[in-house]
Design an enzyme around this catalytic site. Sequence first.
Site, PDB file in Angstrom:
ATOM      1  N   LYS A  35       1.135  -1.611   0.152  1.00 31.39           N
ATOM      2  CA  LYS A  35      -0.417   0.155  -0.162  1.00 31.39           C
ATOM      3  C   LYS A  35       0.776   1.530  -0.328  1.00 31.39           C
ATOM      4  O   LYS A  35       1.959   1.069  -0.103  1.00 31.39           O
ATOM      5  CB  LYS A  35      -1.265  -0.405   0.875  1.00 31.39           C
ATOM      6  CG  LYS A  35      -0.038  -0.039   2.375  1.00 31.39           C
ATOM      7  CD  LYS A  35      -1.103  -0.486   4.077  1.00 31.39           C
ATOM      8  CE  LYS A  35      -0.291  -0.089   5.059  1.00 31.39           C
ATOM      9  NZ  LYS A  35      -1.383  -0.453   6.002  1.00 31.39           N
ATOM     10  N   TYR A 253      13.629  30.904   7.112  1.00 31.49           N
ATOM     11  CA  TYR A 253      12.214  31.447   7.083  1.00 31.49           C
ATOM     12  C   TYR A 253      11.858  31.609   9.145  1.00 31.49           C
ATOM     13  O   TYR A 253      12.757  30.151  10.166  1.00 31.49           O
ATOM     14  CB  TYR A 253      11.432  30.609   7.039  1.00 31.49           C
ATOM     15  CG  TYR A 253      10.780  30.697   5.523  1.00 31.49           C
ATOM     16  CD1 TYR A 253      10.370  32.022   5.221  1.00 31.49           C
ATOM     17  CD2 TYR A 253      10.882  29.705   4.485  1.00 31.49           C
ATOM     18  CE1 TYR A 253      10.226  31.699   4.027  1.00 31.49           C
ATOM     19  CE2 TYR A 253      10.427  29.287   3.479  1.00 31.49           C
ATOM     20  CZ  TYR A 253      10.260  31.176   2.406  1.00 31.49           C
ATOM     21  OH  TYR A 253       9.935  31.207   1.180  1.00 31.49           O
TER      22      TYR A 253
END
Length: 357
Positions: A35, A253
């Site tokens: 998956k 940032y």
Amino acid sequence: MPRPISAEIDLEALRHNLGVMRSKAAGRALWAVVKANAYGHGLDNAVTAFADADGLATIDLCDAEIVRRCGWQKRILLLEGFFDAADIEPLQTLKVETVVHSPWQIAILRAAKPKDVRVHVKVNSGMNRLGFRPAEAPAAAAQLAAIPGVRVMDYVTHFANAEQSAVHAPVTVADQLAAMGGLAREQACLANTGAILFHPEVQGQAVRAGVALYGVSPDEAVTSEALSLIPAMTLGAEIIALQQVRPGESVGYGSRWTAQRPSRIAVVACGYADGYPRSMPDGAPVWVEGSQAPLAGAVSMDMLTIDVTDIPEADVGSKVELWGRHIAVNDLARRCGTIGYELLCALARRVPLVLKG
């Protein structure tokens, strides 16, 4: 030229890990769980590397279509089952087996008049996500067996705390086995990755191997090396710029990281849009020119910055391992409050997969 970032997928490592889990399965049938695009490693690569598995397990019929197109001819299992009546026909066309976990699915199968659907009855033994309570499961299996065209394969459950370090968890493997009672001795697929590796008392005729197939320990307290697993994915990028930063100057940032000395900061072509978490703290390691270098400053969308002051060999074009053989994905995940599974599965589709082996 393309942006200098890629995830190298080592097919030989995947095959090796399958062999380790096959040995631990001790003769039981082995489902390879693929998956989330094979935990970020690519469904097509999983088909190639897991050719010796007894079946592939996933959650989406779209995945089943892909692996069939890739040439997979063995069994496929939907771990969450089907989602509506429209799924019954492709289940049969693609020869996909399905978990059944709720009464509404039984009702759909009864109304659909299927010709050939193989089902696995999900038992809720204590995880409280999907499944019938153990006392209800035999009746559900009987209802399914009574539907023409439906074949009941086994009982399936899932352990909430199968890690070796989870001995004091509120719900243990022993608790869940006790809840299963006699169902654990029926035709059953009980063991997930942790149970395969750490709980030989868990029986059943089949097992489901997940993250260990990709070279990652399911328990952050146990290394992959200790389990003889080899990380199959190496996320790598290159240094694309260098900055000389003075003491007192900040990087990135929020100006989170401030230089305490004259510093040489390398900019690497990888960011949170590639799947490297923005939540990764300063000091998290990367591997460059044979040494570890610490993250220095907040991760940006497309770039991150590392302190290479003590690695003079590091230069524009130097390759940087974000995780892989030298940098354990579980260690990085712990630093930012998650698990290795999430980092692997969050690898962005924009990152090219490059095959090795």
